[in-house]
Design a protein around this motif. Structure first.
Motif, PDB file in Angstrom:
ATOM      1  N   PHE A 202      24.450  44.607 -11.601  1.00 24.22           N
ATOM      2  CA  PHE A 202      25.910  44.620 -11.729  1.00 24.22           C
ATOM      3  C   PHE A 202      26.412  43.215 -11.414  1.00 24.22           C
ATOM      4  CE2 PHE A 202      24.698  48.954 -10.516  1.00 24.22           C
ATOM      5  CZ  PHE A 202      25.301  49.689 -11.528  1.00 24.22           C
ATOM      6  N   LEU A 205      30.627  41.550  -8.751  1.00 23.70           N
ATOM      7  CA  LEU A 205      31.401  42.616  -8.125  1.00 23.70           C
ATOM      8  C   LEU A 205      32.182  42.068  -6.938  1.00 23.70           C
ATOM      9  CD1 LEU A 205      28.945  45.664  -8.117  1.00 23.70           C
ATOM     10  CD2 LEU A 205      30.619  44.991  -9.842  1.00 23.70           C
ATOM     11  N   CYS A 207      33.502  42.046  -3.399  1.00 24.95           N
ATOM     12  CA  CYS A 207      33.046  42.608  -2.123  1.00 24.95           C
ATOM     13  C   CYS A 207      34.024  42.168  -1.031  1.00 24.95           C
ATOM     14  CB  CYS A 207      31.624  42.118  -1.817  1.00 24.95           C
ATOM     15  SG  CYS A 207      30.803  43.024  -0.517  1.00 24.95           S
ATOM     16  N   ILE A 216      24.803  42.373  -7.783  1.00 20.05           N
ATOM     17  CA  ILE A 216      24.007  43.398  -7.101  1.00 20.05           C
ATOM     18  C   ILE A 216      22.847  43.783  -8.010  1.00 20.05           C
ATOM     19  CG2 ILE A 216      23.982  45.727  -6.159  1.00 20.05           C
ATOM     20  CD1 ILE A 216      26.784  45.399  -5.274  1.00 20.05           C
ATOM     21  N   ILE A 218      19.619  46.071  -8.414  1.00 20.70           N
ATOM     22  CA  ILE A 218      19.100  47.343  -7.912  1.00 20.70           C
ATOM     23  C   ILE A 218      17.595  47.376  -8.121  1.00 20.70           C
ATOM     24  CG2 ILE A 218      19.250  49.843  -8.076  1.00 20.70           C
ATOM     25  CD1 ILE A 218      21.810  48.591  -7.089  1.00 20.70           C
ATOM     26  N   LEU A 310      33.277  51.496 -14.014  1.00 18.73           N
ATOM     27  CA  LEU A 310      32.324  50.699 -13.242  1.00 18.73           C
ATOM     28  C   LEU A 310      32.040  51.345 -11.896  1.00 18.73           C
ATOM     29  CD1 LEU A 310      30.612  48.171 -12.886  1.00 18.73           C
ATOM     30  CD2 LEU A 310      32.670  46.945 -12.148  1.00 18.73           C
ATOM     31  N   TYR A 311      33.096  51.834 -11.223  1.00 20.34           N
ATOM     32  CA  TYR A 311      32.870  52.423  -9.899  1.00 20.34           C
ATOM     33  C   TYR A 311      32.046  53.708  -9.997  1.00 20.34           C
ATOM     34  CZ  TYR A 311      36.545  55.951 -10.660  1.00 20.34           C
ATOM     35  OH  TYR A 311      37.291  56.991 -11.127  1.00 20.34           O
ATOM     36  N   VAL A 314      28.267  52.585 -10.454  1.00 18.66           N
ATOM     37  CA  VAL A 314      27.670  52.065  -9.217  1.00 18.66           C
ATOM     38  C   VAL A 314      27.402  53.214  -8.241  1.00 18.66           C
ATOM     39  CG1 VAL A 314      28.044  50.586  -7.208  1.00 18.66           C
ATOM     40  CG2 VAL A 314      28.708  49.784  -9.477  1.00 18.66           C
ATOM     41  N   SER A 315      28.396  54.080  -8.053  1.00 19.64           N
ATOM     42  CA  SER A 315      28.222  55.185  -7.102  1.00 19.64           C
ATOM     43  C   SER A 315      27.147  56.165  -7.577  1.00 19.64           C
ATOM     44  CB  SER A 315      29.554  55.910  -6.912  1.00 19.64           C
ATOM     45  OG  SER A 315      30.042  56.404  -8.137  1.00 19.64           O
ATOM     46  N   MET A 318      23.689  54.486  -6.931  1.00 20.78           N
ATOM     47  CA  MET A 318      23.384  54.440  -5.498  1.00 20.78           C
ATOM     48  C   MET A 318      23.048  55.831  -4.964  1.00 20.78           C
ATOM     49  SD  MET A 318      23.331  51.402  -4.326  1.00 20.78           S
ATOM     50  CE  MET A 318      23.337  51.858  -2.608  1.00 20.78           C
TER      51      MET A 318
END
Length: 705
Positions: A202, A205, A207, A216, A218, A310-311, A314-315, A318
């Motif tokens: 990503f 982002l 922060c 980020i 992964i 996007l959120y 990412v969530s 994760m």
């Protein structure tokens, strides 16, 4: 035998630190809950491979080994609890709880044995010490040495930095014992190194903590934050919780990652990683894995190609990698409809989110407080303004958090939420506008509204101030009946200019001029007694009957000393609260007795008020008559004096200047005496003979001309 065993004040050894908590053994497995972080370790019964009981520094300890090689150590047991644990392991886990003591010879040479994720240094058959290889952060080799470095734990008072092993050479060809030792360590060690390609990346982002924009990356076992200045590598094992929180503006989202242990930058520790997303920002994501690997690894939670906000991406990624649930706000809704409350913490403005099992504040500094660690909460008066209030939380460890500058309108929603979660409420500061709501529940966990306590406190505050409210009302009635025309005159005087202007349109200038001086003279005459009446209204008549007490107040006055004797040293507030509880639980028959007494007191009060109002009216009429008599006597005396002066001046007027001055004075007094004499004629016949100076006044007037 019981199906569960519970132990309090048990300590779990994690990277050299002893974390206290509670341990519960059941048929399904072993559960340990950390008292500080709230983290729960759940070991399924089917995963247990071995249990060891041994003597340790804090008494006796239990070591559990699982089939996949993980090791769990719990200390703080008593020696007498061995039999109970041993029987439980046999009955429910089909395991023998073995007793093994550590070697205390103090030798520094022995045999290294690798078993699962544990390195054991043994002397003979007894272990000297054990090293969980997941604590190893780096492994380096020398000529005949292997050096192990460890992850540091900020909670540990003393940290082990490194251990060196001397590995003697062997006669076997083609095998390097040092390299073999290092490979065994590295195969199980938690060494963070970016080997291979990232699953996904990503870019840029935002922060908030640590502040900046980061890429980020992964990876299968950790995530890599790559910024312009700093890089952070965060193993998934350190992720404690995940939060997805909507911003108050409904256009942004917070994604919060709770870490234990935290990431470090110099002396700064970041316990939370907070990312800020815009809801409008979308992304198409392709995982760097084939579809079979994605299906095998994530079991349908992720797909190779995904698209969306996007959120959300990412969530979702994760959650699949960390294998933890994402916490979102519950059913709380603030005054403005948002799921959070705007407030300040440590001079920084932020948002407080009431969750289903705690509170979280973002963003600077971020704070997460669980309900099970809260001792009590407190609603306090705002320090600078009455338009806001403070929300204080004190934990069982004594730590206090104060969230200030919360809008007054949020109080009702927040109070209902706290009350529904059955948190202890302890009020110390009260605000004027919210005093009633605070007092109802001060130092109380009850959900019901205590009407008697509220009523008692209201009466206790205003009892002395408003004891004569009803008598003041009757006094106002007597004042109005004493001179009813005077109030109308005041209203006319207040709008004199408007009244004269409107009336002068139909009349001549002479009429308007005649009216003005008459009204001005009236203002001068009548205002003085009016001020006296207003002053008399402000004061309270001490002879007026006192307002009767309610049944509850009569009972309280009769039982106040008894409550004090039953509870020595009780404060006034607690006494009121206790009295309200006693009255509330009193039987109906006993309450009827006090209701009858209150009804009798009310009748006596009404009777006394009637007598008092009749007496006050009679006194006012007497005062009115006495004032009229005084005025008559003064006018009579003035009339006689003016008559004598006028006759003497007409007979012996020698100097013209003297007669002019005397005649001027007599004209003024005569004009005023004409009205008074006219009134006196109607009331007393004797005044007619005495008030007959028109001829002398005409003579004096002609003389002055």
């Amino acid at each position: 035998m019981a199906d569960t065993l519970e132990f309090n004040e048990i300590y779990q050894e994690v990277k050299g630190s002893m974390n206290d908590g509670r341990l519960r053994l059941s048929r399904q497995g072993v559960i340990f809950k950390n008292s500080k972080t709230g983290k729960v370790d759940n070991i399924q019964a089917s995963e247990l491979a071995e249990g060891v009981w041994r003597r340790v520094a804090l008494g006796h300890g239990l070591k559990l080994l699982t089939k996949n090689g993980h090791v769990y150590k719990y200390d703080g047991f008593r020696e007498s609890e061995f039999d109970k644990l041993s029987d439980f392991f046999k009955a429910h886990y089909c395991l023998e709880l073995a007793e093994k003591d550590l070697c205390v010879k103090g030798w520094n040479w022995g045999t290294v044995r690798f078993g699962g994720q544990l390195l054991s240094f043994d002397i003979g058959e007894q272990p000297v010490f054990e090293i969980p290889l997941s604590n190893v952060s780096q492994c380096t080799t020398g000529k005949n040495e292997v050096t192990l470095e460890f992850h540091q734990n900020d909670d540990a008072e003393v940290s082990l930095m490194e251990v060196r092993f001397y590995v003697p050479p062997t006669q076997e060809d083609g095998v390097d014992p040092v390299e073999a030792f290092a490979q065994n360590v590295l195969s199980k060690a938690d060494v963070i190194q970016a080997t291979g390609d990232a699953i996904c990346i990503f870019r840029e982002l935002q922060c908030l903590t640590p502040r900046g924009r980061y890429d980020i990356r992964i990876y299968p076992t950790f995530l890599h934050l790559h910024g312009k200045t700093f890089d952070y590598k965060i193993p998934y094992t350190t992720v404690l919780r995940l939060f997805l929180l909507p911003h108050k503006d409904q256009r942004q989202m917070f994604f919060v990652i709770s870490l234990d242990p935290p990431i470090k930058q110099g002396q700064t520790r970041y316990h939370f990683l907070i990312l800020l997303f815009s809801k409008d920002e979308d992304i198409s994501l392709t995982l760097n894995m084939n579809e079979e690997e994605v299906e095998k690894r994530f079991e349908g939670r992720l797909t190779k190609n995904m698209s969306g906000s996007l959120y959300e991406m990412v969530s979702r990624v994760m959650k699949a990698l960390v294998n933890r649930k994402i916490t979102v706000p519950g059913n709380f809704q603030g005054h403005s409809g948002a799921q959070c409350i705007t407030c300040s913490y440590k001079a920084s403005s932020g948002l407080l989110y009431p969750l289903e099992r705690g509170f979280i504040y973002v963003h600077k500094p971020p704070v997460h407080i669980r309900f099970d660690e809260i001792s009590f909460v407190n609603f306090a008066r705002g320090t600078t303004t009455t338009r806001s209030f403070d929300f204080e939380i004190e934990t069982k460890q004594g730590t206090q958090y104060t969230f200030s500058s919360i809008e007054r309108e949020e109080y009702g929603k927040l109070f209902d939420f706290v009350n529904a979660k059955k948190l202890n409420i302890k009020n110390r500061g009260l605000k004027e506008g919210m005093k009633q709501s605070y007092d109802e529940y001060a130092d109380s966990d009850e959900d019901q509204h205590d009407a008697y306590l509220e009523r008692m406190k209201e009466e206790g505050k205003i009892r002395e101030e408003n004891a004569n409210d009803s008598s003041d009302g009757s006094g106002e009635e007597t004042d109005e009946s004493f001179n009813p025309g005077e109030e109308d005159d005041d209203v006319a005087e207040e709008f004199d200019s408007n009244a004269s202007a409107s009336s002068s349109s139909g009349n001549g200038d002479s009429d308007r001029d005649d009216k003005k001086p008459a009204k001005k003279a009236k203002i001068v005459k009548d205002r003085k007694p009016r001020k006296k009446q207003q002053e008399s209204k402000k004061g309270k008549d001490p002879n007026a009957p006192k307002r009767p007490m309610s049944a509850y107040m009569l009972w309280l006055n009769a039982n106040r000393e008894k409550i004090k004797s039953d509870h020595p040293g009780i404060s006034i507030t607690d006494l009121f609260k206790k009295a309200g509880e006693l009255w509330k639980t009193m039987s109906k028959d006993k309450k009827e007795e006090w209701d009858r007494k209150a009804e009798d007191a009310r009748r006596d009060y009404e009777k006394a008020m009637k007598e008092y109002s009749v007496g006050s009216k009679a006194d006012s009429h007497r005062g009115e008559r006495s004032k009229k008599k005084k005025k008559k006597q003064e006018k009579q005396m003035k009339g006689k004096g003016d008559k004598k002066g006028a006759t003497s001046k007409s007979l012996s007027s020698k100097s013209p200047s003297k007669s002019m001055s005397d005649s001027f004075k007599s004209k003024e007094f005569v004009s005023s005496d004409e009205s008074s004499s006219a009134e006196s004629k109607k009331e007393d016949s004797e005044e007619e003979g005495a008030a007959s100076p028109p001829p002398s006044s005409e003579d004096s007037a002609s003389g002055s001309d």
